[in-house]
Scaffold this motif. Structure first.
Motif, PDB file in Angstrom:
ATOM      1  N   SER A   8      43.477  30.615  39.662  1.00 39.05           N
ATOM      2  CA  SER A   8      44.589  31.024  40.521  1.00 39.05           C
ATOM      3  C   SER A   8      45.009  29.867  41.414  1.00 39.05           C
ATOM      4  O   SER A   8      44.198  29.054  41.847  1.00 39.05           O
ATOM      5  N   ARG A   9      46.314  29.803  41.649  1.00 39.59           N
ATOM      6  CA  ARG A   9      46.878  28.791  42.530  1.00 39.59           C
ATOM      7  C   ARG A   9      47.867  29.478  43.453  1.00 39.59           C
ATOM      8  O   ARG A   9      48.595  30.384  43.037  1.00 39.59           O
ATOM      9  N   ASP A  10      47.911  29.068  44.679  1.00 41.57           N
ATOM     10  CA  ASP A  10      48.848  29.654  45.636  1.00 41.57           C
ATOM     11  C   ASP A  10      50.277  29.491  45.140  1.00 41.57           C
ATOM     12  O   ASP A  10      50.675  28.410  44.707  1.00 41.57           O
ATOM     13  N   GLY A  11      51.040  30.588  45.172  1.00 45.54           N
ATOM     14  CA  GLY A  11      52.451  30.551  44.794  1.00 45.54           C
ATOM     15  C   GLY A  11      52.710  30.631  43.301  1.00 45.54           C
ATOM     16  O   GLY A  11      53.853  30.626  42.868  1.00 45.54           O
ATOM     17  N   LYS A  15      56.257  37.094  40.651  1.00 43.61           N
ATOM     18  CA  LYS A  15      56.515  37.578  42.006  1.00 43.61           C
ATOM     19  C   LYS A  15      56.677  39.092  41.951  1.00 43.61           C
ATOM     20  O   LYS A  15      57.373  39.620  41.077  1.00 43.61           O
TER      21      LYS A  15
END
Length: 192
Positions: A8-11, A15
């Motif tokens: 996982s990566r931020d952003g 969405k």
């Protein structure tokens, strides 16, 4: 972080459309468009009754044997096992070649009239539609198959033959074009 793969990566990722958790549910394929319209708040009627429209091309004669005896719904007699003549399917199904189309059905809105998903309808555009004919209609640039109901000079509406679907009564500003009249239904009885 250079060279890092996966995880996982931020952003990153999809969405969310909603500000709350969501859940996957199963719905009948024939109702997907209706449910999407409900969720998006679209109050404009959408139809998903027609999968395809094809002009007929009876370039060859297709004759099949025609039994000389009518068949009862029970067990047929082996003594009546002979053919008297043939039937040309093009001649039988098509009265006006230039105005006849095959329409594939994409919903169950006419189920109680014997029309189901993937049935093929023979549609003649040269026939004038009458009260209670099954028709292909064009409303808001979308095709639908329904039973035409005519009450008086000005009241024309479309009746669904399945209680799970709504009848179509035109709203202010809507126009209905009767595109053609259904003359035959081609229905497979044996699963392929």
């Amino acid at each position: 972080m250079v060279g890092q793969r996966g995880g996982s990566r931020d952003g990153a990722g999809r969405k969310p459309l909603y500000d709350e958790p969501t859940k996957v549910i199963r719905v009948p394929e024939s109702r997907i468009l209706e449910i999407k319209n409900y969720l998006t708040g679209s109050n404009k009627a959408k139809f998903n009754d027609v999968a395809s429209i094809t002009l007929v091309n009876p370039s060859s004669v297709m004759s099949i044997p025609l039994a000389s005896e009518k068949v009862a719904a029970g067990f047929p007699s082996p003594a009546q096992d002979y053919v008297d003549k043939t039937l040309d399917m093009n001649e039988h199904l098509i009265k006006n070649e230039a105005a006849t189309f095959v329409v594939r059905v994409a919903s169950l809105s006419m189920r109680d009239a014997g029309i189901e998903i993937d049935d093929e309808l023979i549609v003649d555009r040269s026939i004038e539609a009458k009260h209670e004919d099954i028709v292909i209609a064009l409303i808001d640039n979308e095709f639908t198959v329904k039973r035409l109901m005519i009450e008086g000079d000005d009241n024309r509406w479309l009746k669904a033959e399945n209680p799970e679907y709504s009848d179509i009564h035109l709203q202010d500003g809507q126009e209905m074009l009767i595109w053609g009249v259904v003359t035959f239904v081609i229905k497979p009885f044996r699963k392929r």
